[in-house]
Scaffold this motif. Structure first.
Motif, PDB file in Angstrom:
ATOM      1  N   LEU A   1      13.777  15.359   5.649  1.00  0.00           N
ATOM      2  CA  LEU A   1      12.459  15.060   4.404  1.00  0.00           C
ATOM      3  C   LEU A   1      11.945  16.643   4.988  1.00  0.00           C
ATOM      4  N   PRO A   2      11.707  17.827   3.831  1.00  0.00           N
ATOM      5  CA  PRO A   2      10.734  19.174   4.247  1.00  0.00           C
ATOM      6  C   PRO A   2       9.472  18.794   4.930  1.00  0.00           C
ATOM      7  N   LEU A   3       9.477  19.313   5.948  1.00  0.00           N
ATOM      8  CA  LEU A   3       7.992  19.645   6.856  1.00  0.00           C
ATOM      9  C   LEU A   3       7.040  19.608   6.121  1.00  0.00           C
ATOM     10  N   SER A   4       7.195  19.871   4.505  1.00  0.00           N
ATOM     11  CA  SER A   4       5.618  20.438   3.875  1.00  0.00           C
ATOM     12  C   SER A   4       6.789  19.783   2.899  1.00  0.00           C
ATOM     13  N   ALA A   5       4.975  20.414   1.509  1.00  0.00           N
ATOM     14  CA  ALA A   5       5.308  20.311   0.327  1.00  0.00           C
ATOM     15  C   ALA A   5       4.092  20.374  -0.596  1.00  0.00           C
ATOM     16  N   GLN A   6       3.932  21.919  -1.455  1.00  0.00           N
ATOM     17  CA  GLN A   6       2.356  21.887  -2.733  1.00  0.00           C
ATOM     18  C   GLN A   6       2.285  20.208  -2.652  1.00  0.00           C
ATOM     19  N   VAL A   7       0.618  20.303  -2.536  1.00  0.00           N
ATOM     20  CA  VAL A   7      -0.272  18.864  -3.256  1.00  0.00           C
ATOM     21  C   VAL A   7      -1.130  19.730  -3.912  1.00  0.00           C
ATOM     22  N   GLY A   8      -1.290  19.345  -5.082  1.00  0.00           N
ATOM     23  CA  GLY A   8      -2.855  19.899  -5.691  1.00  0.00           C
ATOM     24  C   GLY A   8      -3.148  20.871  -5.873  1.00  0.00           C
ATOM     25  N   ASP A   9      -3.743  22.045  -5.779  1.00  0.00           N
ATOM     26  CA  ASP A   9      -4.329  23.688  -5.524  1.00  0.00           C
ATOM     27  C   ASP A   9      -3.731  23.863  -4.939  1.00  0.00           C
ATOM     28  N   PHE A  10      -3.372  25.665  -4.685  1.00  0.00           N
ATOM     29  CA  PHE A  10      -3.241  26.285  -4.089  1.00  0.00           C
ATOM     30  C   PHE A  10      -4.082  27.214  -3.608  1.00  0.00           C
ATOM     31  N   VAL A  11      -4.493  27.456  -2.141  1.00  0.00           N
ATOM     32  CA  VAL A  11      -5.112  27.451  -1.797  1.00  0.00           C
ATOM     33  C   VAL A  11      -5.327  28.941  -0.937  1.00  0.00           C
ATOM     34  N   PRO A  12      -5.453  30.156  -0.805  1.00  0.00           N
ATOM     35  CA  PRO A  12      -5.209  31.000  -0.147  1.00  0.00           C
ATOM     36  C   PRO A  12      -5.981  31.183   1.596  1.00  0.00           C
ATOM     37  N   ASP A  13      -5.432  31.966   2.463  1.00  0.00           N
ATOM     38  CA  ASP A  13      -5.822  31.617   3.495  1.00  0.00           C
ATOM     39  C   ASP A  13      -6.282  33.251   3.734  1.00  0.00           C
ATOM     40  N   PRO A  14      -8.088  32.418   4.644  1.00  0.00           N
ATOM     41  CA  PRO A  14      -8.662  33.471   5.171  1.00  0.00           C
ATOM     42  C   PRO A  14      -8.489  34.776   5.915  1.00  0.00           C
TER      43      PRO A  14
ATOM     44  N   TYR B   1       5.856  14.546  -2.448  1.00  0.00           N
ATOM     45  CA  TYR B   1       8.145  15.027  -2.728  1.00  0.00           C
ATOM     46  C   TYR B   1       8.157  14.984  -4.073  1.00  0.00           C
ATOM     47  N   GLY B   2       8.343  14.474  -4.627  1.00  0.00           N
ATOM     48  CA  GLY B   2       8.815  14.721  -6.145  1.00  0.00           C
ATOM     49  C   GLY B   2       9.897  14.422  -6.370  1.00  0.00           C
TER      50      GLY B   2
END
Length: 561
Positions: A154-167, A137-138
């Motif tokens: 706490l939020p239920l998610s956080a972006q980690v690493g690269d952003f991958v689009p959904d197919p 979360y940083g």
């Protein structure tokens, strides 16, 4: 079978050893992960958790494969309870009695919970027992701080690493595949084209008892009916506003011509006997049941909300390809076919008005925070998302994760429940599905290109080929980065002017939208005028000013990093 059991025990043991050490290490795919900062107790303990979202069965996490493995690591099991009935009533009862579960996910009632002082501050717990929470979360935690400067959930998610689009798109106007097939697979881009497509099919099959469209209005899920004007204008899901990417100005649309046009479209459908009137009284389970009944030709909704229905239909079609026509195909519909759509969620910020917290009723917050922190190791994020190597996924000689055809075939809704995928999906602190693991693989299984291609049936591949694409999202416009996204996730205080505006706006929508859709077409304009007379009494200018300020704050914060 014995080999599989020993393999399971071996994986659990190795993960257990990794979770109780204070150092970082490499996993078998070469990625690094953080262990707990102090030894996790192993004495068995069961805590209670209430999730303010309906749709899952009550039960214990250790009744699933994932839950068992996490219990082996931490000694902790959770007894889960999910919402039945009205959320505000349930939360109100907790507050009145000052009796809470150990862990609470109050969803949209989070401000009421905060105002009641039901959550304990997490700062010291995170400092002492949350190295992985800090890693994941940083600085996002700073956006979660209350007025007193402390973090309570706490939020239920956080972006980690690269952003991958959904197919696959995050939202769409969905239509049964048999409707597209009979029409010769036309390109449907505008709302008028979509309505005509459904109308033509219904006219040709008058004796089949078909429903042209249904919509979801139950409780907080009313947004499935009120949100479409935003998308039809070509904007992503920012909740109550659309945001101009150039000026950063936030504008509401609940009283706009776009909302009038959308509701008038439903009014016309209803007048022609093609809209399900029960949409305004059905609960969520009834709605899902109708989507799987083979009788509903189309609807608008978000993939996460109708996932149960979509998966049930896909599972049936895999077993019996003759049922493929009853599955749904996503379409990028806007008012004007030349307007780019925005149904694919863009990369953005973090949702700050939802989360998971430890309540004042919890006797052992340390064990709970250790459990949550342990979930955020690379190994456990892999377990929760991908499962067990050799059983639910494989790794090729380049380190890429994939699933075999047999694995894809066996992972249906029933398997998801037994294995634990369903319990551990979007209920806990986690890497966002768009994230990547340290080894470069997508955190979200369905976001991994190798898995998506393998999961396609012959029928899937054939219809995509008819449209000249390899993934569903290739039919949709690419998302534009929005540092504030989503605006619906902006935190707001209870009884603040912006919360009051949203509450009154929702009340007006629930009062007037049924009348607007179900009235005779000649009375639509007069009902709309009555709606607007009440809507104009709201401080919409004040709400837009507040939303614009929040957008600009997020943009400035992102630019400073």
């Amino acid at each position: 079978m014995l080999e599989k059991k020993f393999a399971l025990l071996g994986i659990a043991a190795m993960t257990l050893m990794a979770s109780v050490t204070a150092c970082s290490g490499k996993n078998d795919n070469g990625s690094s992960s953080s262990g707990s900062s102090s030894e996790v107790k192993k004495e068995k303990a069961t805590f209670t958790l209430f999730n303010g979202v309906a749709g899952s069965k009550d039960g214990n996490t250790n009744e699933t494969t994932i839950g068992q493995m996490l219990e082996e690591q931490t000694g902790v099991n959770f007894k889960l309870e999910f919402l039945v009935g009205d959320l505000n009533t349930k939360i109100g009862t907790m507050i009145a009695s000052n009796d809470y579960p150990d862990v609470l996910i109050p969803d949209s009632a989070i401000e009421e919970v905060m105002n009641a002082g039901a959550f304990i501050p997490l700062d010291e717990l995170i400092d002492q027992y949350g190295p992985n929470i800090k890693r994941v979360y940083g600085s996002v935690l700073d956006q979660m701080r209350a007025k007193d400067g402390k973090v309570y959930y706490l939020p239920l998610s956080a972006q980690v690493g690269d952003f991958v689009p959904d197919p696959e798109p995050d939202a769409a106007f969905w239509v049964q595949r048999r409707v597209l097939e009979e029409a010769g697979y036309p390109k449907i881009k505008s709302l008028d084209q979509y309505i005509q497509l459904i109308t033509d099919y219904a006219e040709k099959h008058k004796d089949d008892g078909l429903t042209g469209m249904v919509s979801m209005t139950n409780d907080w899920r009313f947004f499935a009916t009120s949100n479409p004007p935003m998308h039809l204008l070509g904007y992503p899901n920012d909740g109550n506003v659309t945001v101009d990417t150039n000026t950063l100005e936030a504008k509401t649309y609940a009283g706009s011509d776009a909302t009038k046009r959308w509701l008038q479209t439903l009014n016309s459908l209803n007048a022609n006997g093609l809209f399900d009137k029960a949409s305004f009284v059905d609960n969520y389970d009834q709605y899902i049941a109708k989507l799987t009944s083979h009788k509903v030709l189309g609807f608008f909704d978000y993939k996460w909300q109708v996932g149960n229905a979509l998966n049930t239909l896909k599972d049936a079609a895999r077993k019996d390809p003759s049922l493929d026509g009853y599955t749904y195909f996503p379409l990028p519909v806007t008012f004007d076919e030349n307007t780019p759509d925005a149904y694919i969620d863009p990369q953005g910020g973090v949702v700050t008005n939802r989360g998971i917290g430890i309540t004042v009723s919890a006797d052992d917050p340390v064990r709970i925070i250790q459990y949550l922190d342990n979930m955020l190791t690379e190994e456990n994020q892999t377990l929760i998302s991908w499962g067990i190597r050799g059983e639910t996924y494989e790794v090729n000689d380049k380190g890429r994760f994939y699933r075999t055809a047999d694995q894809i075939a066996k992972i249906d809704e029933s398997f998801n429940e037994k294995f634990g995928y369903k319990y551990y999906d979007w209920n806990w602190p986690s890497y966002d599905a768009h994230s990547t693991l340290a080894n470069g693989n997508a955190k979200g299984v369905d976001y991994q290109p190798e898995v998506f291609q393998m999961s396609l049936t012959d029928k899937d591949a054939a219809i995509l080929d008819r449209y000249g694409v390899q993934t569903y999202t290739q039919m949709f416009a690419e998302p534009e980065y929005r540092a504030w996204y989503p605006a619906w996730g902006f935190a707001k205080e209870q009884n603040s002017p912006e919360q009051i505006w949203e509450t009154k706006k929702d009340e007006l929508a629930k009062k007037y939208f049924p009348r607007l859709v179900l009235s005779s077409p000649d009375k639509f304009d007069s009902v709309w005028e009555s709606y607007m007379k009440e809507f104009d009494k709201l401080d919409t200018a004040g709400y837009e000013k507040w939303a614009t300020e929040q957008v600009k704050k997020r943009v400035e914060a992102a630019a400073s990093k």
